[in-house]
Design a protein around this motif. Structure first.
Motif, mmCIF file in Angstrom:
data_model
loop_
_atom_site.group_PDB
_atom_site.id
_atom_site.type_symbol
_atom_site.label_atom_id
_atom_site.label_comp_id
_atom_site.label_asym_id
_atom_site.label_seq_id
_atom_site.Cartn_x
_atom_site.Cartn_y
_atom_site.Cartn_z
ATOM 1 N N LEU A 263 0.815 -1.202 0.000
ATOM 2 C CA LEU A 263 0.000 0.000 0.000
ATOM 3 C C LEU A 263 0.855 1.262 0.000
ATOM 4 C CD1 LEU A 263 -2.795 -0.956 2.569
ATOM 5 C CD2 LEU A 263 -2.856 -1.121 0.067
ATOM 6 N N GLU A 264 1.724 1.407 1.007
ATOM 7 C CA GLU A 264 2.572 2.595 1.070
ATOM 8 C C GLU A 264 3.691 2.376 2.077
ATOM 9 O OE1 GLU A 264 0.737 5.864 3.849
ATOM 10 O OE2 GLU A 264 -0.884 5.076 2.578
ATOM 11 N N ILE A 265 4.689 3.268 2.003
ATOM 12 C CA ILE A 265 5.803 3.256 2.941
ATOM 13 C C ILE A 265 5.903 4.638 3.572
ATOM 14 C CG2 ILE A 265 7.428 3.730 1.044
ATOM 15 C CD1 ILE A 265 9.555 2.202 2.709
ATOM 16 N N ASN A 266 6.164 4.660 4.864
ATOM 17 C CA ASN A 266 6.262 5.914 5.615
ATOM 18 C C ASN A 266 7.689 6.070 6.134
ATOM 19 O OD1 ASN A 266 3.191 6.876 6.165
ATOM 20 N ND2 ASN A 266 3.345 4.653 6.099
ATOM 21 N N SER A 267 8.388 7.106 5.673
ATOM 22 C CA SER A 267 9.780 7.306 6.069
ATOM 23 C C SER A 267 9.908 7.944 7.452
ATOM 24 C CB SER A 267 10.514 8.173 5.035
ATOM 25 O OG SER A 267 9.900 9.447 4.919
ATOM 26 N N LEU A 268 8.876 8.650 7.906
ATOM 27 C CA LEU A 268 8.846 9.212 9.269
ATOM 28 C C LEU A 268 7.509 8.860 9.904
ATOM 29 C CD1 LEU A 268 10.493 12.773 9.004
ATOM 30 C CD2 LEU A 268 11.316 10.817 10.325
ATOM 31 N N PRO A 269 7.319 7.604 10.285
ATOM 32 C CA PRO A 269 6.030 7.170 10.832
ATOM 33 C C PRO A 269 5.762 7.775 12.196
ATOM 34 C CG PRO A 269 7.645 5.402 10.982
ATOM 35 C CD PRO A 269 8.297 6.507 10.209
ATOM 36 N N GLY A 270 4.481 7.751 12.569
ATOM 37 C CA GLY A 270 4.067 8.324 13.841
ATOM 38 C C GLY A 270 4.738 7.677 15.032
ATOM 39 N N LEU A 271 4.919 8.488 16.079
ATOM 40 C CA LEU A 271 5.553 8.008 17.310
ATOM 41 C C LEU A 271 4.699 8.384 18.511
ATOM 42 C CD1 LEU A 271 9.244 8.914 16.452
ATOM 43 C CD2 LEU A 271 8.299 6.614 16.695
ATOM 44 N N THR A 272 3.405 8.139 18.389
ATOM 45 C CA THR A 272 2.489 8.352 19.498
ATOM 46 C C THR A 272 2.154 7.011 20.149
ATOM 47 O OG1 THR A 272 0.423 8.040 18.251
ATOM 48 C CG2 THR A 272 1.465 10.216 18.128
ATOM 49 N N SER A 273 1.383 7.056 21.221
ATOM 50 C CA SER A 273 1.011 5.812 21.904
ATOM 51 C C SER A 273 0.170 4.904 21.019
ATOM 52 C CB SER A 273 0.260 6.134 23.199
ATOM 53 O OG SER A 273 -0.911 6.885 22.923
ATOM 54 N N GLU A 274 -0.527 5.482 20.012
ATOM 55 C CA GLU A 274 -1.354 4.673 19.107
ATOM 56 C C GLU A 274 -0.616 4.255 17.846
ATOM 57 O OE1 GLU A 274 -2.560 7.856 20.002
ATOM 58 O OE2 GLU A 274 -3.673 7.119 21.733
ATOM 59 N N SER A 275 0.623 4.678 17.692
ATOM 60 C CA SER A 275 1.320 4.499 16.419
ATOM 61 C C SER A 275 1.776 3.055 16.196
ATOM 62 C CB SER A 275 2.521 5.436 16.344
ATOM 63 O OG SER A 275 2.106 6.786 16.358
ATOM 64 N N LEU A 276 1.948 2.742 14.915
ATOM 65 C CA LEU A 276 2.220 1.365 14.515
ATOM 66 C C LEU A 276 3.688 0.966 14.650
ATOM 67 C CD1 LEU A 276 -0.079 1.414 11.388
ATOM 68 C CD2 LEU A 276 -0.402 -0.058 13.381
ATOM 69 N N LEU A 277 4.613 1.880 14.406
ATOM 70 C CA LEU A 277 6.025 1.514 14.498
ATOM 71 C C LEU A 277 6.396 1.024 15.894
ATOM 72 C CD1 LEU A 277 8.705 1.364 12.877
ATOM 73 C CD2 LEU A 277 9.221 3.648 13.780
ATOM 74 N N PRO A 278 6.007 1.711 16.975
ATOM 75 C CA PRO A 278 6.293 1.173 18.310
ATOM 76 C C PRO A 278 5.650 -0.187 18.567
ATOM 77 C CG PRO A 278 5.741 3.497 18.456
ATOM 78 C CD PRO A 278 5.426 3.065 17.049
ATOM 79 N N LYS A 279 4.457 -0.419 18.020
ATOM 80 C CA LYS A 279 3.810 -1.720 18.186
ATOM 81 C C LYS A 279 4.615 -2.804 17.469
ATOM 82 C CE LYS A 279 -0.849 0.325 18.369
ATOM 83 N NZ LYS A 279 -1.022 0.229 19.824
ATOM 84 N N SER A 280 5.126 -2.477 16.277
ATOM 85 C CA SER A 280 5.949 -3.437 15.545
ATOM 86 C C SER A 280 7.226 -3.737 16.312
ATOM 87 C CB SER A 280 6.270 -2.863 14.157
ATOM 88 O OG SER A 280 7.112 -3.721 13.430
ATOM 89 N N ALA A 281 7.848 -2.688 16.870
ATOM 90 C CA ALA A 281 9.086 -2.880 17.635
ATOM 91 C C ALA A 281 8.857 -3.705 18.897
ATOM 92 C CB ALA A 281 9.684 -1.522 17.992
ATOM 93 N N SER A 282 7.675 -3.556 19.500
ATOM 94 C CA SER A 282 7.380 -4.305 20.729
ATOM 95 C C SER A 282 7.376 -5.803 20.483
ATOM 96 C CB SER A 282 6.039 -3.857 21.313
ATOM 97 O OG SER A 282 4.951 -4.312 20.521
#
Length: 308
Positions: A263-282
């Motif tokens: 679908l898409e790539i995000n070079s600066l993804p969100g870093l909030t409590s709801e954001s997906l990158l932190p969930k992936s890292a967890s």
């Protein structure tokens, strides 16, 4: 040799429609780095480099999304001013921001995307012509906007005609809606992390569902077969490479009957409590603070290398 602890200038806020999200991302990053000596938060209110930064003193962490954040314009100013900074360079950022161009790059690496058409408001074909090419259920989104801003999913001629009449003057991407599961995977230093499944209430993962607590259920990690997981991780890493990214990114897919669709790539993804990158890292056992430190570390290495 510069023996002082490098500063980290965290930029947040911005000038586009994703300003509120960028404010929240910046606060989250500052909370993680707050105990570190030399961390400076700077709110961005115009499309120019803010005062108070010295490229010989440290690195920049752009916690900015969308316009003058992810589109490469800020990165080009940082490069011209000789700053080391966190995340992808200006060329890669501009590629990632352009959904049509990043899809073309992904296709060159053998990663398929949804069938799509790109138009400006002035040359959009009729609703009937769009349906004939893409089918009755169509996803409409700006070519160059993030955070699912302005995203619409329409079903049938009547809904499509109504949506077309309200579009503003910009480039729009029309895509065939892919039935299946919505997935996202973070990539850190070229390596895919955990795969997150996104299950929005009502089925549409738009801006409201992305940033309103309780509107979406997340499964981290997603329940997948080993072959599905391998295919998605390999595809994410291939897209990361194809778009010339560095340090980190987030890659989004739909998992349909024929496999993952980019679908898409995000070079600066969100870093909030709801954001997906932190969930992936967890899924890899990384706390939010661990992730932020991993994100900034390559820029600090580049700075130190240049200062020696």
């Amino acid at each position: 040799m510069n023996r002082e602890m490098p500063q980290i200038f965290v930029l947040y806020g911005g000038v586009g429609p994703e300003r509120e999200v960028s404010l929240r991302s910046g606060k989250s990053v500052l909370d993680c780095l707050g105990n570190r000596e030399g961390v400076v938060g700077i709110e961005v209110t115009e499309a120019s480099l803010p005062d108070g930064m010295n490229p010989k003193k440290g690195v920049v962490f752009p916690a900015l999304h969308g316009e003058f954040g992810e589109d490469g314009k800020l990165q080009k100013l940082l490069e011209d001013a000789d700053f080391d900074y966190v995340g992808s360079d200006s060329d890669s950022s501009s590629v990632c921001m352009d959904k049509a161009l990043s899809k073309a790059r992904a296709a060159e690496m053998g990663v398929p995307g949804a069938k799509g058409l790109v138009f400006s408001k002035s040359d959009i074909p009729t609703a009937r012509e769009i349906v004939e090419k893409l089918g009755p259920r169509v996803v409409i989104k700006p070519v160059d906007s993030g955070s699912s801003a302005f995203l619409s999913i329409v079903n049938g001629l009547a809904e499509l005609e109504e949506c077309l009449s309200s579009l503003t003057e910009r480039r729009w991407l029309f895509e065939t809606y892919i039935e299946g599961r919505e997935l996202s995977v973070g990539v850190l230093n070229g390596s895919a992390m955990g795969i997150v499944e996104i299950i929005p209430d009502g089925g549409v993962y738009d801006y409201t569902h992305k940033y309103t607590s309780g509107k979406t259920v997340y499964r981290a990690p997603a329940v997948l077969s080993s072959s599905e997981e391998s295919s998605i991780r390999n595809s994410a890493e291939a897209v990361f490479t194809a778009c010339g990214c560095r340090d980190f990114a987030r890659v989004d897919f739909r998992l349909g009957e024929s496999g993952p669709v980019f679908l898409e790539i995000n070079s600066l993804p969100g870093l909030t409590s709801e954001s997906l990158l932190p969930k992936s890292a967890s899924c890899r056992g990384l706390s939010f603070e661990d992730l932020v430190l991993e994100m900034v570390s390559p820029a600090l290495d580049r700075f130190q290398l240049r200062e020696t």
